[in-house]
Structure formats: C-alpha cells, structure tokens
Write a protein that holds these residues in place. Sequence first.
Motif, PDB file in Angstrom:
ATOM      1  N   THR A   1       1.154  -0.531 -10.564  1.00  0.00           N
ATOM      2  CA  THR A   1       1.511   0.547 -11.491  1.00  0.00           C
ATOM      3  C   THR A   1       2.393   1.544 -10.783  1.00  0.00           C
ATOM      4  O   THR A   1       2.227   1.819  -9.609  1.00  0.00           O
ATOM      5  N   GLY A   2       3.357   2.105 -11.504  1.00  0.00           N
ATOM      6  CA  GLY A   2       4.242   3.097 -10.897  1.00  0.00           C
ATOM      7  C   GLY A   2       5.456   2.436 -10.290  1.00  0.00           C
ATOM      8  O   GLY A   2       5.470   1.254  -9.956  1.00  0.00           O
ATOM      9  N   SER A   3       6.514   3.212 -10.163  1.00  0.00           N
ATOM     10  CA  SER A   3       7.779   2.667  -9.656  1.00  0.00           C
ATOM     11  C   SER A   3       7.923   2.981  -8.177  1.00  0.00           C
ATOM     12  O   SER A   3       7.952   4.135  -7.785  1.00  0.00           O
ATOM     13  N   LEU A   4       7.980   1.953  -7.364  1.00  0.00           N
ATOM     14  CA  LEU A   4       8.221   2.101  -5.922  1.00  0.00           C
ATOM     15  C   LEU A   4       8.881   0.821  -5.446  1.00  0.00           C
ATOM     16  O   LEU A   4       8.310  -0.270  -5.542  1.00  0.00           O
ATOM     17  N   ASN A   5      10.117   0.952  -4.970  1.00  0.00           N
ATOM     18  CA  ASN A   5      10.902  -0.206  -4.552  1.00  0.00           C
ATOM     19  C   ASN A   5      10.557  -0.562  -3.115  1.00  0.00           C
ATOM     20  O   ASN A   5      10.585   0.304  -2.241  1.00  0.00           O
ATOM     21  N   PRO A   6      10.249  -1.847  -2.825  1.00  0.00           N
ATOM     22  CA  PRO A   6       9.936  -2.227  -1.428  1.00  0.00           C
ATOM     23  C   PRO A   6      11.051  -1.864  -0.461  1.00  0.00           C
ATOM     24  O   PRO A   6      10.784  -1.563   0.702  1.00  0.00           O
ATOM     25  N   LYS A   7      12.313  -1.896  -0.925  1.00  0.00           N
ATOM     26  CA  LYS A   7      13.437  -1.608  -0.032  1.00  0.00           C
ATOM     27  C   LYS A   7      13.509  -0.129   0.344  1.00  0.00           C
ATOM     28  O   LYS A   7      14.208   0.233   1.286  1.00  0.00           O
ATOM     29  N   SER A   8      12.810   0.718  -0.412  1.00  0.00           N
ATOM     30  CA  SER A   8      12.874   2.149  -0.130  1.00  0.00           C
ATOM     31  C   SER A   8      11.632   2.662   0.602  1.00  0.00           C
ATOM     32  O   SER A   8      11.502   3.865   0.804  1.00  0.00           O
ATOM     33  N   LEU A   9      10.740   1.761   0.994  1.00  0.00           N
ATOM     34  CA  LEU A   9       9.563   2.191   1.744  1.00  0.00           C
ATOM     35  C   LEU A   9       9.989   2.855   3.049  1.00  0.00           C
ATOM     36  O   LEU A   9      10.910   2.411   3.713  1.00  0.00           O
ATOM     37  N   GLY A  10       9.313   3.896   3.405  1.00  0.00           N
ATOM     38  CA  GLY A  10       9.665   4.655   4.596  1.00  0.00           C
ATOM     39  C   GLY A  10      10.528   5.855   4.305  1.00  0.00           C
ATOM     40  O   GLY A  10      10.666   6.736   5.157  1.00  0.00           O
ATOM     41  N   LYS A  11      11.131   5.916   3.085  1.00  0.00           N
ATOM     42  CA  LYS A  11      11.987   7.055   2.754  1.00  0.00           C
ATOM     43  C   LYS A  11      11.817   7.547   1.323  1.00  0.00           C
ATOM     44  O   LYS A  11      12.399   8.567   0.957  1.00  0.00           O
ATOM     45  N   ALA A  12      11.045   6.847   0.507  1.00  0.00           N
ATOM     46  CA  ALA A  12      10.853   7.240  -0.895  1.00  0.00           C
ATOM     47  C   ALA A  12       9.522   7.972  -1.053  1.00  0.00           C
ATOM     48  O   ALA A  12       8.510   7.580  -0.462  1.00  0.00           O
ATOM     49  N   PRO A  13       9.483   9.039  -1.868  1.00  0.00           N
ATOM     50  CA  PRO A  13       8.215   9.735  -2.127  1.00  0.00           C
ATOM     51  C   PRO A  13       7.201   8.775  -2.736  1.00  0.00           C
ATOM     52  O   PRO A  13       7.542   7.900  -3.538  1.00  0.00           O
ATOM     53  N   GLY A  14       5.951   8.938  -2.339  1.00  0.00           N
ATOM     54  CA  GLY A  14       4.927   8.038  -2.840  1.00  0.00           C
ATOM     55  C   GLY A  14       3.590   8.732  -3.042  1.00  0.00           C
ATOM     56  O   GLY A  14       3.310   9.782  -2.462  1.00  0.00           O
ATOM     57  N   LYS A  15       2.770   8.130  -3.892  1.00  0.00           N
ATOM     58  CA  LYS A  15       1.415   8.619  -4.149  1.00  0.00           C
ATOM     59  C   LYS A  15       0.437   7.524  -3.761  1.00  0.00           C
ATOM     60  O   LYS A  15       0.607   6.357  -4.133  1.00  0.00           O
ATOM     61  N   TYR A  16      -0.589   7.881  -2.990  1.00  0.00           N
ATOM     62  CA  TYR A  16      -1.570   6.900  -2.531  1.00  0.00           C
ATOM     63  C   TYR A  16      -2.728   6.799  -3.516  1.00  0.00           C
ATOM     64  O   TYR A  16      -3.247   7.818  -3.992  1.00  0.00           O
ATOM     65  N   ILE A  17      -3.101   5.549  -3.836  1.00  0.00           N
ATOM     66  CA  ILE A  17      -4.210   5.295  -4.754  1.00  0.00           C
ATOM     67  C   ILE A  17      -5.374   4.744  -3.928  1.00  0.00           C
ATOM     68  O   ILE A  17      -5.374   3.564  -3.543  1.00  0.00           O
ATOM     69  N   PRO A  18      -6.359   5.575  -3.582  1.00  0.00           N
ATOM     70  CA  PRO A  18      -7.404   5.168  -2.617  1.00  0.00           C
ATOM     71  C   PRO A  18      -8.167   3.917  -3.018  1.00  0.00           C
ATOM     72  O   PRO A  18      -8.402   3.043  -2.190  1.00  0.00           O
ATOM     73  N   HIS A  19      -8.576   3.819  -4.298  1.00  0.00           N
ATOM     74  CA  HIS A  19      -9.415   2.682  -4.674  1.00  0.00           C
ATOM     75  C   HIS A  19      -8.650   1.364  -4.646  1.00  0.00           C
ATOM     76  O   HIS A  19      -9.250   0.296  -4.594  1.00  0.00           O
ATOM     77  N   LYS A  20      -7.311   1.437  -4.675  1.00  0.00           N
ATOM     78  CA  LYS A  20      -6.500   0.221  -4.569  1.00  0.00           C
ATOM     79  C   LYS A  20      -5.936   0.027  -3.168  1.00  0.00           C
ATOM     80  O   LYS A  20      -5.381  -1.032  -2.863  1.00  0.00           O
ATOM     81  N   ARG A  21      -6.076   1.070  -2.332  1.00  0.00           N
ATOM     82  CA  ARG A  21      -5.471   1.054  -0.994  1.00  0.00           C
ATOM     83  C   ARG A  21      -3.996   0.686  -1.087  1.00  0.00           C
ATOM     84  O   ARG A  21      -3.473  -0.133  -0.322  1.00  0.00           O
ATOM     85  N   ALA A  22      -3.326   1.266  -2.037  1.00  0.00           N
ATOM     86  CA  ALA A  22      -1.921   0.939  -2.299  1.00  0.00           C
ATOM     87  C   ALA A  22      -1.181   2.209  -2.717  1.00  0.00           C
ATOM     88  O   ALA A  22      -1.778   3.252  -2.978  1.00  0.00           O
ATOM     89  N   TRP A  23       0.143   2.089  -2.778  1.00  0.00           N
ATOM     90  CA  TRP A  23       1.014   3.216  -3.090  1.00  0.00           C
ATOM     91  C   TRP A  23       1.777   2.961  -4.388  1.00  0.00           C
ATOM     92  O   TRP A  23       2.083   1.818  -4.730  1.00  0.00           O
ATOM     93  N   CYS A  24       2.113   4.047  -5.073  1.00  0.00           N
ATOM     94  CA  CYS A  24       2.993   3.971  -6.231  1.00  0.00           C
ATOM     95  C   CYS A  24       3.992   5.114  -6.138  1.00  0.00           C
ATOM     96  O   CYS A  24       3.921   5.958  -5.244  1.00  0.00           O
ATOM     97  N   GLY A  25       4.933   5.148  -7.083  1.00  0.00           N
ATOM     98  CA  GLY A  25       5.942   6.195  -7.068  1.00  0.00           C
ATOM     99  C   GLY A  25       5.340   7.559  -7.369  1.00  0.00           C
ATOM    100  O   GLY A  25       4.272   7.680  -7.966  1.00  0.00           O
ATOM    101  N   LEU A  26       6.052   8.602  -6.923  1.00  0.00           N
ATOM    102  CA  LEU A  26       5.590   9.969  -7.103  1.00  0.00           C
ATOM    103  C   LEU A  26       6.525  10.656  -8.093  1.00  0.00           C
ATOM    104  O   LEU A  26       7.664  10.991  -7.753  1.00  0.00           O
TER     105      LEU A  26
END
Length: 901
Positions: free
Chosen positions: A41-66
């Motif tokens: 869920t949420g927009s986060l491009n793998p190519k932009s990891l390390g430089k794109a704003p993100g929101k952490y979802i603890p129960h999924k241990r994953a990130w989505c767009g901010l």
Amino acid sequence: MNAQLKSTPSFGEATRRFRENGIPEKALIPIAPHDAEISGTGSLNPKSLGKAPGKYIPHKRAWCGLAKNSDGARYIREGAAAQDVRERASYPTRNVGLLGRYFPAIDSDAESEDARRLVERALVQSFGTDADTVAERVRGDGSRRLYAFEHVSPDDPEGRVQCPSLQYRLPGDPEGKFPHAIDFIGFGKQSVAAGVHHNGRDLYEWRQDFDLCDLYRRKKLTQINNDGMHGFRAVVVEMIEGAGGQVQKGALGGGGGELRDYSADEPAMPVDAIFQGLKSWPNNREKFPTHESFVSILAKILAALGREAEVERERVQAWACEDLSLCPEDYFERTWNSFGGGVGQRPHALAMFLRDKGVVVDFPALTPDEEKGPAENKAARKEARVPARDAVAGQYVFARVNTDTDDGSLRMRDVLDPSVEFPALSWWLLKSDDPNTQLVRDLHNSYGEKDDNFWTFIRDMRRHHPDRFYTGKTRNPLYDRGEIVCEKDGGGVMVRELNMRFISPVIRHAKLSKLDPKQAREDVARILDFIARIFHDPKLVKYELDTLAFMAQSGRRPGHMLLLVGDSGVGKSTYIQMLISMFDGTGKDMGSQIDGTKITNEQARRFALAKVEGCRIISIKELPEGSTASNMAAVTSSIKQMVDPGTDGDYIEIERKRKDTVSVRNFARVVSTSNYANALKIEKHDRRIFFVMCGITIDTKPEDDFYSNLNDVTGSPKRLAAFWRFLLARDVSHYDAAKAPPVTREKAEAQILGLPAWDRHYEAAIETLRAGKRSLFDLGELGELMTAMGENEYVQTDGDVDDRRQYDFGRDGSGGGAANTAKRLERYSVKLLRPKVNGERLPPVYGLRTARPLIDKLASADRDDVLEALDRDRDGCTLPRVHPVSDRFNGPLKPASGRRQ
C-alpha cells in the motif's frame, strides 16, 4: 520491538545532531532506507529508496510513501505535525531529509571536476563572501555536491524557492550529451541530509568546514529566497555558455516539458483579445495566491504573444503591476527577464486557462490538434515507449565495446544469467535463444520492427538508461552479479563494468529475509560465545568484532592480517569458514582459499593468488612450520603487501598460468591458520599481523554438541544473517583501519624467538627490566641479564637451544660490542652519563624511554644524583623470575647486587 528496529539506527537517533544544533524538527523528514522492504500500500518506487520520503508500517515491517502529515497537510510542503514527531522517532532509518521550504539547496550533479569547479565559481560570484557560509554535502569520492542555505522567510508565499532544473555540457564532454545537471531544491521538494545512498555504500556527509549543523548553530548559514536562487541560476547559465558549453533548461513556473522560445512566432490569438481576457482576470492575491501561480500566468502570456511579447511588454507590466504592493516593477522585470531562454507552456495555454476560469473572450476556436498540441502528441508517442524500455533496463545490460568477440556488434546479457552473451540485433529480430519474446514484441509495437527502429531504441536506452551499458567485466563483492559497477580508471574517467561475482547469500538474507527474532538472538549469542572462546582476551574480542563490523558497514578492508595459531581440531577452520560464508559465500567462484604449503613454496607462490580477485576474505589454510629464514621472510613480505592499509595495498598483482600478470582491486582481509607459532617470520615492531593464540585448546575443547549447534548456525546463510545485522548495528566510529592491531603475548614471544641469539637475549633482558618496572640500568647489569637469558633458555628447552654465552661489556662499558649495544639501546632508552669513581670510568647509565619524566629530571644532574637514583630504582623494584613474554626465559636472574662507592 522487532528485529529490524533493533539492528537499524532509528530516525530519532539519526536526527539528534540536527535537533541539538537547533534545526527545527518540522524541517526534518524521514527517508526510506536503501534496503527497505516496500509495502503493497502507498506509493514508493524501489529506485528512489534512500532518497524518497517514507512512512514505516511497524506491523508489516515495511515502508510506504509519505503523503500527508497527521494534520492532513502535504508533508513535503508543511513538514511534520506534533503527532508525527512522536511517531517517526522509532522509524528504523538513518536517512534524514531536509525540506526545501526551510533549507533550500542547489543539487549539483557534476560528473567532472571541471563542472564542479564551475558551479563553485558561480556560488562565489552570486553570493560573494556569503558563499563561505553555504553548507556543502558530499557523497563518496565523486564530484557531485549539494549546497544548502537557510530560507530567509519560509512562511512567505512570495519568497518560496522554485524548483527548476537544467542540464548542461562543457567543452570536451561527449557531443550531444548533457552529462551534468543542477536541480534547485525548494518548496515542495527535499534533499538528503544524512544516511546511506541508494547504492548501499556511499554515505551522505557534510564537509568539515561547511557543516550544516555547525553553520546553523553559529547563525552563519547563508540565508536566501527565490530571488537569490534565481540570480544564481542566471549566473551559472551565463558562465556555462561563456565557457563554450550548452544549457538545456527545465521548466520554470509550471507547465512542464522542455522550454520553448516563442520570440519568432506569430501570436497564438489576437493581441487585443489577450488583454481583454487579462482585464477580466486582474492580478490580485485571490486569483494568484502564490508566486508560482503568478510566474505561470506570465509564462502563458509570453507564449500567447509570441514575437509581439516585447512590443506589448508595457501593457503586460501595467496589468501585472496594477497593485505595486503585490508586484513591484523591479520584481516584474526580474521575472519577465528570466524567460529569456523560453518557457514551458503551449501557445494556447492562456486561452484554455481563461476559458476554464469562465472568462468569455472572442478567441478563435481551437482545432482538436491545437487543443492537444503537436508536442503533446509527440510526448504521448514517447510515453508509450517507456514501460517496455524500462522493463529492458531492469533485465538486460549492453556491451558498448565487445571485449569477448571483437566482431564489432552490439551485444547484450540477461542480468539473471550474465555469463551468456548474445547479439542485441538478433534479439531484436527474434533470432536469439532468449525466451522473453513478448518484451521484444512490446518494443516493436512502440518503436517498429525494422533494423533502423532498433538503433532508435538503443539511442533512447543510452539517453534514459546510460547505466545499463558497460565496457568490460569485473568481480566486485560490493555489488550483486549482473549489476553495472561505475568506477574511475587511472585517468579519472568514469567507466562502467559488468559485475560477474555473486553477492554473499548471508548478505542477501540480511537485506531481504524476515528473521525469527528469538532464533536470531540465540544465534548471535552462540557466535559471540564462540568468538569469545577463540580470542579469549576481551580486548582481542572487541578488536575482532570491530574489524568485522567495519568491513560489513564500509565495504573496506582492514590494514592487517589475522594469524590464528593453535591446536588442531579446536575450531580455527570453523571460524575462518564462517568469515568466508559471511563476506564471500561458498561454492564455485566464491571464496578463495589458499593451501599454506603452496604459498611457502617458491615455485608455487607466484600462482597462489590466481583466484583471489573480488574476494573479501583470502584464507591461507594451515601454514606449515617455518622453513628457511629467507623463505619465511619472503612469505611474510608477500602477505604484508596485500594488507598494507595505504594506496599501495588497494591493488594487487595476480598471475594465472599461461596468462599475463594483471592488477586487480584488493577488497580482502587476509586470514591464516596454523598449528605452529613460528609459521611466519614476525619482525620486531611489526604493525600488520594480528597474531592470536587460539583460546580453545585440546584440554579446554567444548563437547561435540557445541560444535554441532554452532555449525547449524554458520552453515545456514539465513541464520548467519542475524550476525551480519548485528555487525551492521555495531558502533565503529572509533575504528581506525590503519592503526596497528593489539600486540598479544604470543606475538611478542614470536617476535623475540625469531631473532638471532644476541638480539633475542637482548630483547628478553629489556622485557625483564620493563616487567620489573625498572627505569634505570647500566651496561654491566644488562650484560648479566642477557647472560641469564641464555642460560634459562638452555634449561627450559632441555638443551635443544644452546646459545649460551657470557655477555660482559666490561667495567668501563668497552667490551663485548658496547658500541653496537649502544646503537640498539637508542630505540628503548636514553644514555644519561658514564660516571667515574675514584678516577675509574664505570659502565654508562641508561634510562628507559617509558620513564620520560625521570629522564628529563636527570638530564642535567651530576654523577652522585644519577648513581643515587639508580640505587633507589634497584631497591624499589624486583625483577620477575617468570618472564613476561616467553616461558623459555623463566629462571634465576643475576642482576648486579653491589653498591657503587
């Protein structure tokens, strides 16, 4: 707390330095780390990891767009709300973003030093002495820079910094290409202020003299608004063109796309109709509430007027400046003049804008083609090519120069199986063995099927995906197999090579796998227990763990080799095999192990390193007992060249049978095991060998279950990944790879025992004096101690070593090679004086350099003071019968006992 949160620094920790120096929390934004797992869920491009704003979802241990903050405002524009600050502190990321609204920046993607220097000259010309207080961020060793400012009034809509961009080329750059770029980071964008780059290796860091936090804390950071940034943009364009370069400008004031110059075009509609429409939509804060919206309408007016724009400039100014408090004349002049390179608007954009606002004007009706515009049609055709082209970039790489066949054809490889190369044109014509024919057909639908269409496709690939073309092959352990490695050659030119080496499965699992937290804790504890047993001394355990963590985090090699000596079958090889599994992986073409007997054989030694290219662990297995002194010295010399921490050790020469010697990059830590302490000649004062006597012996060896459970962990890449994560989280900010490793008692013993008899007994005597906490001695006492060392050595070895002799330097210090002894003593001691008693010269008195305060005190003392100090030193210290370095010298001592008169 989950495993990821434990092993990764939190956002709160990463931002502490910024917050402690006064930077507002609302200006800081969490960035998704380079190795983040992306939520569905949420927009986060793998190519932009390390430089794109993100929101952490603890129960999924994953990130989505901010997207929006807890107040419902756009995060990237307004920053964090109070609730966001509390929630994001525990996010598992060390990457910190800096909002352009509060801290505008110039992101200079300079691909050469010439381009970097040009941008910095433009900074000085634009800001004068204030350029000395512009923060400067670097990444890796390249020429790219980010220059950060403080916004003078971040809440003023009119002063918000816009975010245009430009690309440029300088004389000497490839024809037709624009390799350099400048992005302006302002309102609605962010820059990365700290953390790890998308490549997983390079750190974002601030230059010491231009550190953001330091400048902000001291209120020295240069302040700026949109006018200042706009002025810099004009200066840098002028400097590029003045140097003979070319500039391709990005959008300014909205509209998107490439800029177009309308100064030679007919007006898109009657001029009077244009101003009739503007009269119905006057310039005020209600209709144009932001600076961006005002600049956008000016760009539309210029595009509509075409070649009449300058003729009608005063009428445009009268409309724009009707309210001088809203648009002063000088403000209009600067904005209008900034359009000299063109605007990113279509000719009929003004007509459509006014029509959408309900303004009824007698404009000519727009045809469907005019409504859409030729540029939009062309853009649509280009856009249709993007998905298939991006899919090719994700799966294939292309060889610009064929290093294998030299047949002049363009060839390609599948990154999943880069060992197979095939002609790219055959692939396009569906004549290759590659099974992915549907992707080629998708390309045919958007490009066409002919050979000429193929070369159009290749040109687009080179323009949009230049990182998918390589000129050679490499074995780089810091990249995965099939990736393109970008590095500078000896001449400073950037080259791209295809990586043919697999990354360690342990590292892959550490990045991707979800580990069982309980199992991970147990596995890490078991490995730490094993290392504690092997290295036994807490100081050695800490140094070894710091070394491994430094290698894991930095990708660099330490400046030493590990020599692990001990009984057979106690776990030495198990430990080395664990290091190979972690850093290199096991299997074909993975870790490199060298037979110790080969490296000690002069004929076989030249080919011993034939397979070490790209290895991070070079294991020399079971070094045999030392042979001749000259051969041992040659082996030691060969190894120490590989572990040199300086640039001399960054590349090593390897020779393969029936092939030329080649120089390859050195990534490796050399590790070796042996059952013999004298397997290598360890020179006195050696700084490059970490000599460790294994703490597990035959007598202290654990039960078989210990090794069985340990092997279950070290033999499983997924379970061993828990220890890799432990190393990534360890603090090694204090570690210095060039600093000599700790000197163990066993190493000191090997250094002494490897010396000739005279030097061996001399070193043993000096160590005895040190162990007795002596500060002063004379040559007569030294001679007696050396004699005692020879006698004790004979007794302790049951006569196997018989180098006994009488070391008598004489009452006056002239016998037994006193001059030679004095020269050697300069390393450890300082000569104080040669006293006389009743006209008779006595042996010289020396002070150990470790007693510097006493030496300084006695430097100008007379004879009686020195002799009295020597007597006090003898009376207050007792020399040990158990030697501090080697049991071979245990036994009685014969120091001088008489008092001088």
